[in-house]
Design a protein around this motif. Structure first.
Motif, PDB file in Angstrom:
ATOM      1  N   GLU A 429      20.334  50.621  43.064  1.00  0.00           N
ATOM      2  CA  GLU A 429      19.137  50.112  42.384  1.00  0.00           C
ATOM      3  C   GLU A 429      19.067  48.586  42.404  1.00  0.00           C
ATOM      4  O   GLU A 429      18.219  47.992  41.733  1.00  0.00           O
ATOM      5  N   ASP A 430      19.990  47.959  43.151  1.00  0.00           N
ATOM      6  CA  ASP A 430      20.037  46.490  43.261  1.00  0.00           C
ATOM      7  C   ASP A 430      20.183  45.791  41.910  1.00  0.00           C
ATOM      8  O   ASP A 430      19.619  44.713  41.681  1.00  0.00           O
ATOM      9  N   VAL A 431      20.938  46.398  41.012  1.00  0.00           N
ATOM     10  CA  VAL A 431      21.232  45.773  39.721  1.00  0.00           C
ATOM     11  C   VAL A 431      22.536  44.990  39.870  1.00  0.00           C
ATOM     12  O   VAL A 431      23.558  45.572  40.257  1.00  0.00           O
ATOM     13  N   PRO A 432      22.551  43.679  39.590  1.00  0.00           N
ATOM     14  CA  PRO A 432      23.779  42.891  39.756  1.00  0.00           C
ATOM     15  C   PRO A 432      24.836  43.323  38.738  1.00  0.00           C
ATOM     16  O   PRO A 432      24.534  43.549  37.562  1.00  0.00           O
ATOM     17  N   TYR A 433      26.067  43.427  39.180  1.00  0.00           N
ATOM     18  CA  TYR A 433      27.149  43.848  38.288  1.00  0.00           C
ATOM     19  C   TYR A 433      28.451  43.157  38.676  1.00  0.00           C
ATOM     20  O   TYR A 433      28.600  42.625  39.783  1.00  0.00           O
ATOM     21  N   LEU A 434      29.385  43.186  37.750  1.00  0.00           N
ATOM     22  CA  LEU A 434      30.704  42.604  37.943  1.00  0.00           C
ATOM     23  C   LEU A 434      31.708  43.519  37.250  1.00  0.00           C
ATOM     24  O   LEU A 434      31.421  44.040  36.159  1.00  0.00           O
ATOM     25  N   VAL A 435      32.865  43.719  37.863  1.00  0.00           N
ATOM     26  CA  VAL A 435      33.848  44.663  37.322  1.00  0.00           C
ATOM     27  C   VAL A 435      35.173  43.952  37.068  1.00  0.00           C
ATOM     28  O   VAL A 435      35.618  43.140  37.881  1.00  0.00           O
ATOM     29  N   LEU A 436      35.818  44.274  35.929  1.00  0.00           N
ATOM     30  CA  LEU A 436      37.170  43.800  35.628  1.00  0.00           C
ATOM     31  C   LEU A 436      38.114  44.994  35.589  1.00  0.00           C
ATOM     32  O   LEU A 436      37.797  46.024  34.985  1.00  0.00           O
ATOM     33  N   ASP A 437      39.271  44.841  36.239  1.00  0.00           N
ATOM     34  CA  ASP A 437      40.246  45.934  36.260  1.00  0.00           C
ATOM     35  C   ASP A 437      41.648  45.334  36.343  1.00  0.00           C
ATOM     36  O   ASP A 437      41.828  44.214  36.849  1.00  0.00           O
ATOM     37  N   LEU A 438      42.648  46.089  35.869  1.00  0.00           N
ATOM     38  CA  LEU A 438      44.025  45.589  35.843  1.00  0.00           C
ATOM     39  C   LEU A 438      44.929  46.250  36.877  1.00  0.00           C
ATOM     40  O   LEU A 438      46.130  45.986  36.885  1.00  0.00           O
ATOM     41  N   ASP A 439      44.368  47.117  37.729  1.00  0.00           N
ATOM     42  CA  ASP A 439      45.175  47.756  38.773  1.00  0.00           C
ATOM     43  C   ASP A 439      45.082  46.900  40.040  1.00  0.00           C
ATOM     44  O   ASP A 439      44.036  46.863  40.695  1.00  0.00           O
ATOM     45  N   PRO A 440      46.164  46.185  40.420  1.00  0.00           N
ATOM     46  CA  PRO A 440      46.078  45.265  41.566  1.00  0.00           C
ATOM     47  C   PRO A 440      45.725  45.949  42.882  1.00  0.00           C
ATOM     48  O   PRO A 440      44.976  45.400  43.700  1.00  0.00           O
ATOM     49  N   LYS A 441      46.256  47.161  43.094  1.00  0.00           N
ATOM     50  CA  LYS A 441      45.957  47.869  44.346  1.00  0.00           C
ATOM     51  C   LYS A 441      44.481  48.236  44.418  1.00  0.00           C
ATOM     52  O   LYS A 441      43.824  48.058  45.449  1.00  0.00           O
ATOM     53  N   ARG A 442      43.944  48.748  43.296  1.00  0.00           N
ATOM     54  CA  ARG A 442      42.541  49.151  43.266  1.00  0.00           C
ATOM     55  C   ARG A 442      41.628  47.939  43.461  1.00  0.00           C
ATOM     56  O   ARG A 442      40.609  48.009  44.155  1.00  0.00           O
ATOM     57  N   VAL A 443      42.016  46.817  42.839  1.00  0.00           N
ATOM     58  CA  VAL A 443      41.208  45.600  42.964  1.00  0.00           C
ATOM     59  C   VAL A 443      41.203  45.101  44.403  1.00  0.00           C
ATOM     60  O   VAL A 443      40.148  44.745  44.955  1.00  0.00           O
ATOM     61  N   SER A 444      42.380  45.094  45.046  1.00  0.00           N
ATOM     62  CA  SER A 444      42.454  44.606  46.430  1.00  0.00           C
ATOM     63  C   SER A 444      41.683  45.508  47.386  1.00  0.00           C
ATOM     64  O   SER A 444      41.004  45.037  48.308  1.00  0.00           O
ATOM     65  N   GLU A 445      41.752  46.831  47.156  1.00  0.00           N
ATOM     66  CA  GLU A 445      41.012  47.782  47.989  1.00  0.00           C
ATOM     67  C   GLU A 445      39.498  47.562  47.836  1.00  0.00           C
ATOM     68  O   GLU A 445      38.752  47.556  48.819  1.00  0.00           O
ATOM     69  N   ALA A 446      39.046  47.371  46.593  1.00  0.00           N
ATOM     70  CA  ALA A 446      37.616  47.179  46.332  1.00  0.00           C
ATOM     71  C   ALA A 446      37.130  45.845  46.903  1.00  0.00           C
ATOM     72  O   ALA A 446      36.037  45.758  47.467  1.00  0.00           O
ATOM     73  N   LYS A 447      37.957  44.796  46.762  1.00  0.00           N
ATOM     74  CA  LYS A 447      37.579  43.485  47.301  1.00  0.00           C
ATOM     75  C   LYS A 447      37.454  43.528  48.817  1.00  0.00           C
ATOM     76  O   LYS A 447      36.558  42.915  49.404  1.00  0.00           O
ATOM     77  N   ALA A 448      38.380  44.253  49.453  1.00  0.00           N
ATOM     78  CA  ALA A 448      38.329  44.377  50.916  1.00  0.00           C
ATOM     79  C   ALA A 448      37.043  45.052  51.370  1.00  0.00           C
ATOM     80  O   ALA A 448      36.545  44.802  52.469  1.00  0.00           O
TER      81      ALA A 448
END
Length: 651
Positions: A429-448
């Motif tokens: 829906e093109d709604v801007p969002y930002l996510v915070l998470d504490l799992d380093p593997k999940r964060v790196s996978e999502a950033k990639a």
């Protein structure tokens, strides 16, 4: 003589009342008031009573304390917390007892005395810590959960101690390892035999007692069961408290647990007061003055050792310094079960009078300090690890990118299954969002993959500020753990008072607390799943869509009223609200009366609906007049429903 004894008893009770009132005003626990009363009325004071005279009555207090502890002991709860309970709890008990016992050996104590001293010092106060954590609202915070896990194991560790102490009483002769092992084996066999016997017999006994609907019989049966099982274990050469604990544990899984606890509490509190008074009688002020510097030194060493052990174990387990230190400070005191162990050790002549006096004095002083330590544990932890927090904050600020602020920004806290699902729909829906998470593997996978997911603790104010929470349109808290969600929610509401905050939970157990903490809306996952299924069923049955949507919104506004209160079955959880139908015969006194004249609140039930001539009326008005053959649909706890049914059907 009898008149003088009565005067002494009354004087002792007056002293206890005054001491409790004064100490409560300055925030100290009632246990200290009872100990002070024992000092004043015992050999060190007016010498109205001796410790031996109080022993028999005081022991009943320990029996009832262990019975109520057994009621609270839940095998499923213990299993769900097994990692921290058996891992952290066992390591804390073992290491602290070994250090304390080793120090006792170094200062010339015997092996048996060292075992007792190590056990006494390793225990912390369950009553004080739980009460203070609850008052501060910290039970579901991380340091609160860790503290409870350790306390739970300590309560469990009291059981082998209750078996061990009578076995160590050998009248000065050397106890062999074989005798010790055989005694422990006998105790375990007795434990299993009592559990096997009680699992089938006790629930049936209380079923019959409950059917009589006589409160006096219920209370009397509870006391008899606790004392008889205690007498049985004492006959086997073990302590009475062990048998009472087993009886409580067996009844703790039954539907009568809360009623049993409520009925026995007045007797337990009174007798436990007498027990702590008898402990106070052990204090010899002459010895306290003589050994004052040893007492203060021991107090400092005990506090430092217990705090250091818990802090070190939690840091090794990967907890951050603030959580580790606040948990350690909460567990630094010596506990009430230490007095139980000390009383048994003195009774079995396992400790010298001087040693028991020093330990009682240390325990009293540590419990006096405990309320201040627990209440200020987080402040102290923040101050001591402040330089570490500042370094971490600098690193976080360096790694966290500058986010372009947008008025319709959605911040998602947690990137698990729910968080990822929400982000996918927002992206479409093109709604801007930002996510915070504490799992380093999940964060790196999502950033990639190009997702706006960043590593950061949502329970940290600095992180939330950098994420731009003050300008966000919506915050979605997706954590599965209630204490983490509540902590993040309170911070979000503090930083952004006007922002809409949605909180996802597994069920509605903490719905009220989360609403009070500032949640705009709480979405219980299990209940919303039921509503979605209902909506599909109604739609397939031809009910118009607007009407379905209106019905679902009504359920949400009414806190999911129709998703609570169900007819009971053989496997029903009796701690939950249940539904029960009560047909009104012609002779019932409530026939012809208006609903407003019936004390529903004091009965503890809710009238959900009334069936009359095959038709059901939901939420009838207060002026509804009851007629014979009306069927009342009641919702409430089983005990309350029994009480309400008795009231409604009386002639």
């Amino acid at each position: 003589m009898e008149h003088g004894l009565l005067v002494h008893i009354l004087a002792m009770l007056v002293i206890a009342i005054i001491a409790i009132a004064l100490l409560r005003r300055i925030g100290l626990p009632p246990i200290l008031a009872y100990l002070l009363t024992g000092v004043v009325s015992g050999p060190a004071g007016f010498h109205w009573f001796t410790q031996h005279q109080m022993h028999s009555v005081a022991e009943l207090g320990v029996v009832l304390l262990m019975f109520t502890l057994g009621l609270e002991f839940s095998v499923p709860k213990l299993w769900s917390m097994r990692r921290t309970v058996f891992g952290l709890g066992s390591m804390q008990m073992t290491i602290t007892a070994l250090i304390a016992g080793g120090m006792a050996l170094l200062v010339g104590q015997g092996m048996v005395a060292a075992i007792v001293i190590g056990s006494v010092i390793a225990l912390s106060s369950t009553a004080i810590v739980l009460k203070l954590l609850n008052e501060q609202g910290w039970l579901r915070r991380r340091h609160g959960e860790l503290s409870i896990s350790v306390l739970l194991f300590q309560d469990l560790a009291v059981i082998p101690l209750l078996i061990l102490l009578p076995l160590l009483a050998t009248d000065g002769s050397q106890v062999s390892f074989r005798e010790l092992a055989w005694g422990l084996f006998t105790g375990i066999l007795a434990f299993i035999a009592l559990m096997s016997f009680g699992k089938w017999v006790l629930p049936r006994i209380f079923d019959e007692v409950a059917r009589s609907r006589t409160n006096e019989l219920f209370v009397l049966s509870t006391l008899v069961v606790a004392l008889v099982t205690g007498a049985f274990t004492q006959w086997l050469g073990l302590s009475m408290a062990l048998g009472a604990f087993i009886a409580g544990m067996l009844l703790g899984e039954s539907q009568y647990r809360r009623q049993l606890e409520a009925d026995i509490r007045p007797f337990r509190d009174l007798l436990m007061g007498l027990f702590f008074i008898s402990i106070g009688m052990l204090l010899d002020f002459g010895l306290v003055i003589q050994y004052w510097w040893q007492i203060l030194l021991t107090l400092v060493v005990v506090l430092f050792t217990k705090v250091a052990v818990v802090f070190g174990l939690l840091r090794l387990a990967g907890e951050n310094a603030k959580v580790a230190l606040s948990s350690a400070l909460s567990l630094g005191q010596v506990g009430e079960f230490s007095f139980v162990v000390l009383a048994l050790a003195v009774n079995y002549q396992l400790l010298a009078a001087e040693v028991s006096t020093i330990l009682v004095a240390v325990a009293v002083l540590s419990m006096s300090i405990a309320p201040w330590l627990v209440r200020h544990s987080i402040d102290i932890a923040e101050r001591f690890v402040g330089h570490i927090a500042k370094q971490n904050q600098q690193l976080e600020q360096a790694d966290f990118p500058v986010i372009e602020q947008q008025s319709d920004l959605v911040i998602i806290l947690g990137y698990g299954r729910v968080g990822q699902t929400i982000s996918r729909f927002l992206k479409t829906e093109d709604v801007p969002y930002l996510v915070l998470d504490l799992d380093p593997k999940r964060v790196s996978e999502a950033k990639a993959a190009g997702e706006p997911v960043y590593f950061g603790d949502a329970c940290r104010m600095s992180i939330l500020k950098q994420a731009g929470i003050r300008k966000a349109n919506l915050v979605v808290v997706t954590f599965g753990e209630p204490r983490q969600a509540e902590e993040a929610l309170s911070l979000c509401r503090k930083l952004a008072p006007e922002t809409k905050i949605l909180v996802r939970t597994k069920d509605d157990e903490y719905l009220g607390e989360l609403k009070e903490a500032g949640a705009t809306q709480v979405i219980p996952e299990s209940l919303e799943g039921s509503l979605m299924l209902v909506s599909q069923v109604l739609y397939k049955c031809g009910v118009p869509l607007p009407r379905i949507i209106k019905r679902l919104e009504s359920e949400r506004r009414n806190h999911y009223q129709y998703l609570h209160g169900f007819f009971t079955g053989a496997e029903t959880d009796f701690t939950l609200d249940t539904m029960h139908a009560v047909p009104l015969p012609s002779g019932a006194t409530v026939v012809g009366r208006e609903l407003s004249s019936i004390p529903w609140r004091s009965l503890g039930v809710e009238l959900r609906a009334i069936r009359r001539r095959g038709e059901e009326v939901n939420s009838p008005t207060k002026d509804w007049v009851l007629a014979k053959n009306d069927i009342l649909m009641l919702v409430g706890k089983p005990r309350s429903i029994e009480k309400a049914e008795e009231y409604l059907l009386q002639n």
